[in-house]
Every structure is written in structure tokens, then in C-alpha cells.
Write an enzyme that holds these catalytic residues in place. Structure first.
Site, PDB file in Angstrom:
ATOM      1  N   TRP A 180      45.467  -5.684 -32.425  1.00 36.10           N
ATOM      2  CA  TRP A 180      44.846  -5.742 -31.100  1.00 36.10           C
ATOM      3  C   TRP A 180      45.957  -5.779 -30.054  1.00 36.10           C
ATOM      4  CZ3 TRP A 180      43.488 -10.724 -28.290  1.00 36.10           C
ATOM      5  CH2 TRP A 180      42.690 -10.472 -27.162  1.00 36.10           C
TER       6      TRP A 180
ATOM      7  N   ASP B  25      43.199 -14.675 -36.666  1.00 36.45           N
ATOM      8  CA  ASP B  25      42.319 -14.325 -35.549  1.00 36.45           C
ATOM      9  C   ASP B  25      41.032 -13.780 -36.157  1.00 36.45           C
ATOM     10  OD1 ASP B  25      41.066 -13.505 -33.255  1.00 36.45           O
ATOM     11  OD2 ASP B  25      42.677 -12.183 -32.559  1.00 36.45           O
TER      12      ASP B  25
ATOM     13  N   ALA C  87      37.544 -12.741 -34.973  1.00 38.48           N
ATOM     14  CA  ALA C  87      36.745 -12.460 -33.779  1.00 38.48           C
ATOM     15  C   ALA C  87      35.408 -11.811 -34.097  1.00 38.48           C
ATOM     16  CB  ALA C  87      37.533 -11.558 -32.825  1.00 38.48           C
TER      17      ALA C  87
ATOM     18  N   LYS D 152      31.355 -11.870 -29.805  1.00 39.30           N
ATOM     19  CA  LYS D 152      30.698 -10.756 -30.490  1.00 39.30           C
ATOM     20  C   LYS D 152      29.482 -11.212 -31.271  1.00 39.30           C
ATOM     21  CE  LYS D 152      34.970  -9.261 -29.537  1.00 39.30           C
ATOM     22  NZ  LYS D 152      36.052 -10.117 -29.005  1.00 39.30           N
TER      23      LYS D 152
END
Length: 393
Positions: free
Chosen positions: A127, A208, A210, A243
Site C-alpha cells: 500500500w 496490517d 484492513a 471496509k
């Protein structure tokens, strides 16, 4: 004073969004923006979120600050969602943050406070904001190979070779599931080998996560994170609610630090200190909605059912796009799309081919050929497939 400022590099995804908005063509397709969209191109409010908001509207009686670490009930609910019983709750320090980005930023800050010379190993690709934040903080970084663009799969051998050069105490930044931008995930066997490597070399993982629930299921998507956290003495985890709860603008996230003994309290105190320095008290509205949903059996069941529909819808779109490309090319070149997970995949196109898709076909994607699968529908899949074949042939 301000005349001394220098122009900062433009965010490529935000610039792409503006180009899409300015494009007058009615046939344009947006596959660049990183948010979930339904078949109508809309990002809806989930049913359970709307119900929780109505409940909280009637119950909320103050707008005073929450604690520096956020509401304890939110922290407990999110630690359970991500880690379940893989580690003891007493071994997890946690703070609420403004979104997953806030969690990532605070995690990097904590690393810098604890070990300023530790190198952060980042997947290539990753990312973009990972790199941007690390660069801004002046933290030493190196990349490890991750994605094979030719096959659309993880380059695990390259990843192992690169991480074998890491020094004790270095930090390995990992995507817990639904790798962004590639969509290619490690298998659980590969995760196990990675854990052994990190144990042998005394490397510190930062995960991470997400997109929990967007890949194969809430527990399935958290399995790798739970394995790492239960196998190593220290793990940092940045999790986002944007999300899987669809509450992007509420900026709801959490940073967790798995540690042992007195280190848990030390991590908790320093994480709270970081919150105070950066924004004092974290936002609460989104966190409150998440807490209500996760603590109410009916709301949780409805949320999980809608999340399953979202996940299955993206899997169906993946399969349909891979199938249409196979039909048009009479090859298995793009079969990997059906095996990827989450919102994103990399097509393996060149920047020139991506530009041709934009200029000639009004199809917008990031320059590295990352597409947002959720930006497609049954009508646009044939259009995209035909355009890909045309530019790639």
C-alpha cells in the site's frame, strides 16, 4: 515562513479520482478508488450499522471525551474479533485510532520510540501510504520481493531470500489478508515457514489487517494474524473497520501490541502517550457502532450475513472476469484473478497499457494495473475484458 515550504508529491490515487470525475465520457469505468461499491457504484451503509446508529441516537447522553486509549469495550471487542482466543487478553495492549491509517502511523511511531535503528521490511509492492508515512518519519526501510507479475502469485522464495538478510530486531511489515495492491495471499503453510524464519532471526512482525472478512471469512482471514501473534513474543497489529463495517468516513481503527509480562503495560502507556501527542482522544462514533454490533447477537448476525454477501459478490466478479478473459484469450493467463482475495488485484499490465485503457477506453485503474474488483458489475466485466485483451495483445 510559508515561502520555504516545498511542493509535496501528489497522491496518485487521489489524482486518478479527479481525472475520472473530470472525464465527460458516459462509458467510463472507475477501478481505481479503494472503497467497496455495489453493482450500482454506490457504497451503502450496512444494515447493522444503520440499526446501531438508531439505537445509539436514543441512548447517547454525552459527547465528552473517551479515554486516551478509546472506549475499553471497543478495544475488547476488536481484540476478540481479530485475535479470538489465540493469545490471552492480558497480553494485548491496545488503543483506538482514527482509521486503519491512524493505527499504522501510531505503530510506526511506537517502533521508532522503541528501536529507532530497526529497519522496516516492506513488501514490494505494498500500500503506497506505508512507504509515504515511513519516509515522512525518516525510518529506515528495505523491501522484500512479494509478487510475481508474470504468474499473479506470491514470490515466496524471493520473499524468504530477502528476509534472510534482515537483522535481529528488524520489523517485517505484513498484510494479514487480502494483500493490497496485489490480492495475492500467502498460504497457511507459507505463513508457518515465515513464522519459523522470524523466530530464528528474532524479527518483529507488524501486521496490517484492513480487510478481515473480505477474503474467505472473518476467522479464515484472521488465521494468519492469530498464528503469528501466538507464535512470537511480540507482534504489532493495525486493524481497520472501514471496509468490513463500511464506515470509511467515521475513521475507526485500532492498534494492538501483543507482548509479555511488564512489556504489556509499557506498550499500553506509550501507545496512550502517542495518542495524546497526535490527536489526544480518538474519535468514538464509529467505534461505538462497532461495539454495539459485535456485542449484540442479532446485530452481529445481520452484519456477518451482509458481509458474507459482499464477500461472495466480489468472489463472483473475480470468477466472471477470469472466465471472460479466458474465453477471449483461449489461455489461462488471467486465471490468477479467481484465486486472489479482497478488493484488489494486479493485472500485470504495463504503465503504457494502463494509460491506453484510460485514454482509449475510459477505464481508470492505478498505474501499476491494480484494479478494484468491487468497481465492476455484470455489464462492465465484458467491456473491461475486451479492452484488456486489446491493449495486451
Amino acid at each position: 515562513m510559508f515561502e520555504a515550504l516545498q511542493e509535496q508529491p501528489k497522491d496518485k490515487i487521489l489524482a486518478l479520482m479527479q481525472m475520472y470525475r473530470d472525464d465527460p465520457r458516459m462509458t467510463k469505468i472507475d477501478l481505481g478508488v479503494g472503497v467497496y461499491k455495489n453493482a450500482d457504484g454506490h457504497t451503502p451503509i450496512m444494515r447493522a450499522v444503520k440499526t446501531a446508529e438508531q439505537q445509539w441516537w436514543n441512548r447517547e447522553d454525552t459527547k465528552t471525551y473517551v479515554g486516551l486509549a478509546g472506549d475499553p469495550a471497543f478495544n475488547d471487542a476488536m481484540v476478540d474479533l481479530v485475535l479470538s482466543d489465540s493469545v490471552m487478553r492480558d497480553n494485548v495492549a491496545s488503543i483506538a485510532t482514527p482509521g486503519g491509517t491512524g493505527a499504522v502511523r501510531q505503530g510506526f511511531e511506537l517502533i521508532r520510540m522503541a528501536s529507532s535503528k530497526a529497519v522496516i521490511w516492506v513488501s514490494d509492492p505494498t500500500w503506497p501510504n506505508h512507504i509515504s508515512i515511513l519516509k515522512y518519519l525518516g525510518m529506515p526501510t528495505r523491501t522484500y520481493r512479494y509478487f510475481n507479475a508474470q504468474t499473479g502469485t506470491v514470490n515466496f522464495e524471493g520473499m524468504r531470500q530477502d528476509l534472510s538478510e534482515a537483522k535481529p530486531g528488524d520489523v517485517v511489515l505484513l498484510h494479514g489478508c487480502c494483500h493490497n495492491p496485489t490480492g495475492a495471499n500467502l498460504t497457511m503453510d507459507q505463513w508457518g515457514q515465515l513464522v519459523t524464519l522470524m523466530q530464528d532471526k528474532d524479527l518483529k512482525p507488524m501486521i496490517d489487517i484492513a480487510y478481515q472478512g473480505f477474503g474467505d471469512g472473518l476467522d479464515e482471514d484472521a488465521a494468519a494474524t492469530r498464528l503469528v501473534a501466538s507464535s512470537l513474543p511480540e507482534t504489532l497489529i493495525a486493524a481497520s473497520c472501514s471496509k468490513n463495517f463500511g464506515i470509511y468516513r467515521e475513521r475507526t481503527g485500532i492498534l494492538m501490541a501483543v507482548a509479555q509480562g511488564e512489556s504489556v503495560k509499557m506498550a499500553q502507556d506509550n501507545m496512550a502517550f502517542l495518542n495524546r501527542q497526535n490527536y489526544s482522544f480518538p474519535p468514538d462514533h464509529g467505534a461505538r457502532l462497532v461495539t454495539l454490533i459485535l456485542s449484540d447477537d442479532n446485530l452481529r448476525a445481520d452484519w456477518q450475513a451482509e458481509l458474507k454477501d459482499v464477500r461472495n459478490g466480489m468472489l463472483r466478479l473475480r470468477t466472471a472476469l477470469a472466465g471472460e478473459l479466458k474465453r477471449l484469450t483461449n489461455s489461462d493467463r488471467f486465471d490468477f484473478l479467481a484465486n486472489h482475495r479482497g478488493m484488489f488485484s494486479r493485472l500485470g499490465l504495463t504503465t503504457d497499457q494502463v494509460e491506453t485503457l484510460r485514454s482509449d477506453h475510459a477505464i481508470y485503474m492505478v498505474g501499476d494495473s491494480r484494479i478494484n474488483i468491487a468497481g465492476l458489475n455484470d455489464d462492465t466485466i465484458p467491456v473491461l475484458a475486451k479492452a484488456i485483451v486489446k491493449v495486451a495483445s
